[in-house]
Design a protein around this motif. Structure first.
Motif, PDB file in Angstrom:
ATOM      1  N   SER A  48       5.028 -14.302  -2.604  1.00 42.18           N
ATOM      2  CA  SER A  48       6.442 -14.688  -2.687  1.00 42.18           C
ATOM      3  C   SER A  48       7.112 -14.066  -3.918  1.00 42.18           C
ATOM      4  CB  SER A  48       6.600 -16.211  -2.679  1.00 42.18           C
ATOM      5  OG  SER A  48       6.067 -16.773  -3.851  1.00 42.18           O
ATOM      6  N   LEU A  49       6.399 -13.915  -5.008  1.00 47.65           N
ATOM      7  CA  LEU A  49       6.956 -13.268  -6.193  1.00 47.65           C
ATOM      8  C   LEU A  49       7.242 -11.796  -5.904  1.00 47.65           C
ATOM      9  CD1 LEU A  49       7.806 -13.199  -9.130  1.00 47.65           C
ATOM     10  CD2 LEU A  49       5.398 -12.871  -9.743  1.00 47.65           C
ATOM     11  N   TYR A  50       6.298 -11.109  -5.258  1.00 43.73           N
ATOM     12  CA  TYR A  50       6.515  -9.712  -4.889  1.00 43.73           C
ATOM     13  C   TYR A  50       7.701  -9.584  -3.929  1.00 43.73           C
ATOM     14  CZ  TYR A  50       2.390  -7.652  -7.104  1.00 43.73           C
ATOM     15  OH  TYR A  50       1.479  -7.186  -8.009  1.00 43.73           O
ATOM     16  N   GLU A  51       7.819 -10.491  -2.987  1.00 39.95           N
ATOM     17  CA  GLU A  51       8.938 -10.449  -2.037  1.00 39.95           C
ATOM     18  C   GLU A  51      10.276 -10.633  -2.747  1.00 39.95           C
ATOM     19  OE1 GLU A  51       6.662 -12.002   1.999  1.00 39.95           O
ATOM     20  OE2 GLU A  51       7.560 -13.494   0.660  1.00 39.95           O
ATOM     21  N   ARG A  52      10.322 -11.573  -3.685  1.00 40.29           N
ATOM     22  CA  ARG A  52      11.561 -11.797  -4.432  1.00 40.29           C
ATOM     23  C   ARG A  52      11.920 -10.575  -5.273  1.00 40.29           C
ATOM     24  NH1 ARG A  52       8.954 -16.660  -5.352  1.00 40.29           N
ATOM     25  NH2 ARG A  52       8.711 -16.250  -7.570  1.00 40.29           N
ATOM     26  N   MET A  53      10.917  -9.945  -5.859  1.00 41.75           N
ATOM     27  CA  MET A  53      11.170  -8.743  -6.661  1.00 41.75           C
ATOM     28  C   MET A  53      11.680  -7.602  -5.778  1.00 41.75           C
ATOM     29  SD  MET A  53       8.123  -8.797  -9.440  1.00 41.75           S
ATOM     30  CE  MET A  53       8.870  -7.526 -10.450  1.00 41.75           C
ATOM     31  N   GLU A  54      11.084  -7.462  -4.596  1.00 39.33           N
ATOM     32  CA  GLU A  54      11.538  -6.410  -3.688  1.00 39.33           C
ATOM     33  C   GLU A  54      12.977  -6.672  -3.248  1.00 39.33           C
ATOM     34  OE1 GLU A  54       9.520  -3.885  -0.192  1.00 39.33           O
ATOM     35  OE2 GLU A  54       9.679  -6.030   0.262  1.00 39.33           O
ATOM     36  N   GLU A  55      13.286  -7.916  -2.907  1.00 42.47           N
ATOM     37  CA  GLU A  55      14.657  -8.285  -2.512  1.00 42.47           C
ATOM     38  C   GLU A  55      15.664  -7.974  -3.602  1.00 42.47           C
ATOM     39  OE1 GLU A  55      15.506 -12.286  -1.158  1.00 42.47           O
ATOM     40  OE2 GLU A  55      13.870 -12.152   0.290  1.00 42.47           O
ATOM     41  N   ALA A  56      15.257  -8.165  -4.859  1.00 45.94           N
ATOM     42  CA  ALA A  56      16.144  -7.920  -5.996  1.00 45.94           C
ATOM     43  C   ALA A  56      16.215  -6.441  -6.376  1.00 45.94           C
ATOM     44  CB  ALA A  56      15.679  -8.750  -7.196  1.00 45.94           C
ATOM     45  N   GLY A  57      15.454  -5.600  -5.690  1.00 44.96           N
ATOM     46  CA  GLY A  57      15.439  -4.172  -6.005  1.00 44.96           C
ATOM     47  C   GLY A  57      14.586  -3.826  -7.195  1.00 44.96           C
ATOM     48  N   ALA A  58      13.738  -4.742  -7.609  1.00 47.83           N
ATOM     49  CA  ALA A  58      12.919  -4.545  -8.808  1.00 47.83           C
ATOM     50  C   ALA A  58      11.491  -4.109  -8.494  1.00 47.83           C
ATOM     51  CB  ALA A  58      12.892  -5.838  -9.624  1.00 47.83           C
ATOM     52  N   LEU A  59      11.179  -3.867  -7.230  1.00 42.31           N
ATOM     53  CA  LEU A  59       9.845  -3.419  -6.839  1.00 42.31           C
ATOM     54  C   LEU A  59       9.975  -2.187  -5.964  1.00 42.31           C
ATOM     55  CD1 LEU A  59       6.719  -4.009  -6.667  1.00 42.31           C
ATOM     56  CD2 LEU A  59       7.238  -5.193  -4.526  1.00 42.31           C
ATOM     57  N   ARG A  60       9.228  -1.155  -6.302  1.00 43.36           N
ATOM     58  CA  ARG A  60       9.145   0.053  -5.473  1.00 43.36           C
ATOM     59  C   ARG A  60       7.694   0.216  -5.072  1.00 43.36           C
ATOM     60  NH1 ARG A  60      14.441   2.466  -5.029  1.00 43.36           N
ATOM     61  NH2 ARG A  60      15.523   1.423  -6.707  1.00 43.36           N
ATOM     62  N   LEU A  61       7.473   0.451  -3.793  1.00 40.02           N
ATOM     63  CA  LEU A  61       6.119   0.555  -3.240  1.00 40.02           C
ATOM     64  C   LEU A  61       6.001   1.865  -2.477  1.00 40.02           C
ATOM     65  CD1 LEU A  61       3.376  -0.810  -2.583  1.00 40.02           C
ATOM     66  CD2 LEU A  61       4.523  -1.922  -0.672  1.00 40.02           C
ATOM     67  N   PHE A  62       4.904   2.578  -2.726  1.00 40.36           N
ATOM     68  CA  PHE A  62       4.650   3.876  -2.104  1.00 40.36           C
ATOM     69  C   PHE A  62       3.229   3.898  -1.567  1.00 40.36           C
ATOM     70  CE2 PHE A  62       7.508   4.274  -5.696  1.00 40.36           C
ATOM     71  CZ  PHE A  62       8.631   4.832  -5.099  1.00 40.36           C
ATOM     72  N   THR A  63       3.029   4.633  -0.485  1.00 44.29           N
ATOM     73  CA  THR A  63       1.706   4.665   0.138  1.00 44.29           C
ATOM     74  C   THR A  63       1.220   6.084   0.369  1.00 44.29           C
ATOM     75  OG1 THR A  63       2.643   4.594   2.366  1.00 44.29           O
ATOM     76  CG2 THR A  63       2.069   2.470   1.352  1.00 44.29           C
ATOM     77  N   VAL A  64      -0.097   6.168   0.559  1.00 44.72           N
ATOM     78  CA  VAL A  64      -0.783   7.380   1.011  1.00 44.72           C
ATOM     79  C   VAL A  64      -1.440   6.987   2.327  1.00 44.72           C
ATOM     80  CG1 VAL A  64      -2.601   9.065   0.539  1.00 44.72           C
ATOM     81  CG2 VAL A  64      -1.294   8.068  -1.364  1.00 44.72           C
ATOM     82  N   ARG A  65      -1.082   7.693   3.397  1.00 43.85           N
ATOM     83  CA  ARG A  65      -1.651   7.398   4.714  1.00 43.85           C
ATOM     84  C   ARG A  65      -2.274   8.657   5.308  1.00 43.85           C
ATOM     85  NH1 ARG A  65      -0.666   2.547   6.834  1.00 43.85           N
ATOM     86  NH2 ARG A  65       0.955   1.284   5.899  1.00 43.85           N
ATOM     87  N   GLU A  66      -3.387   8.445   5.987  1.00 38.44           N
ATOM     88  CA  GLU A  66      -4.034   9.538   6.701  1.00 38.44           C
ATOM     89  C   GLU A  66      -3.163   9.892   7.906  1.00 38.44           C
ATOM     90  OE1 GLU A  66      -8.544  10.523   8.096  1.00 38.44           O
ATOM     91  OE2 GLU A  66      -7.822   8.481   8.456  1.00 38.44           O
ATOM     92  N   ASP A  67      -2.861  11.177   8.069  1.00 38.18           N
ATOM     93  CA  ASP A  67      -1.976  11.587   9.162  1.00 38.18           C
ATOM     94  C   ASP A  67      -2.547  11.256  10.539  1.00 38.18           C
ATOM     95  OD1 ASP A  67      -0.020  12.532   7.479  1.00 38.18           O
ATOM     96  OD2 ASP A  67      -0.615  14.633   7.659  1.00 38.18           O
ATOM     97  N   ALA A  68      -3.823  11.528  10.751  1.00 35.94           N
ATOM     98  CA  ALA A  68      -4.413  11.381  12.088  1.00 35.94           C
ATOM     99  C   ALA A  68      -4.428   9.934  12.574  1.00 35.94           C
ATOM    100  CB  ALA A  68      -5.831  11.944  12.098  1.00 35.94           C
ATOM    101  N   THR A  69      -4.573   8.976  11.650  1.00 35.66           N
ATOM    102  CA  THR A  69      -4.745   7.578  12.051  1.00 35.66           C
ATOM    103  C   THR A  69      -3.690   6.626  11.497  1.00 35.66           C
ATOM    104  OG1 THR A  69      -6.120   7.102  10.128  1.00 35.66           O
ATOM    105  CG2 THR A  69      -7.252   7.899  12.123  1.00 35.66           C
TER     106      THR A  69
END
Length: 160
Positions: A48-69
């Motif tokens: 819930s803390l992470y969600e509130r931070m994301e809603e407030a624009g205070a959290l940026r999240l980035f991922t690395v994903r395998e293309d095939a899967t």
């Protein structure tokens, strides 16, 4: 969205929402926590803390994903906001993890380049990353022109 190819895997880097990534990242998080070496604290994320931070624009999240899967191979999260002493917009690394299989070739360095570009595009003026001084991440950060800013000390406070 950026795609890079290296010797072992084809991967895609991208910004993602917490809702999309939470369950997958949670599956990787214990290995990340063990590797990071935080024996003084139990692993317990506050969604819930992470969600509130994301809603407030205070959290940026980035991922690395395998293309095939589309399998999640890593993530980085940053707390973003103005520094209270200078009003400089800064991004402070919350977490950065790549599964061992995604640390081969140019993936880690390419991911760092991607993160720098994404945060700069968001208007960030200062990026703060933490890494153990003798880790491969520290070497890569120095290669990306990061410099040692401060040492971080930790102490567990005993109550009662």
């Amino acid at each position: 969205m950026t795609t890079t190819t290296h010797t072992a895997l084809d991967v895609t880097f991208r910004p993602e929402s917490l809702a999309r990534v939470w369950d997958e990242a949670l599956a990787l998080a214990p290995a990340h926590w063990d590797q990071a070496g935080h024996p003084e604290c139990a692993f317990r994320l506050d969604r819930s803390l992470y969600e509130r931070m994301e809603e407030a624009g205070a959290l940026r999240l980035f991922t690395v994903r395998e293309d095939a899967t589309a399998r999640l191979l890593g993530y980085a999260s940053f707390f973003v906001g103005p520094h209270p002493h200078s009003a400089v917009l800064q991004a402070s690394q919350d977490a950065l993890y790549l599964m061992p299989e995604a640390r081969q070739g140019w993936t880690a360095l390419s991911f760092l380049r991607f993160l720098d570009a994404q945060l700069a595009a968001a208007g960030v003026d200062l990026i703060l990353q933490h890494a153990g001084p003798t880790t491969a991440l520290a070497v890569l950060l120095r290669r990306r022109k990061y410099h040692l800013h401060a040492e971080l000390y930790a102490k567990r406070v005993e109550h009662g």
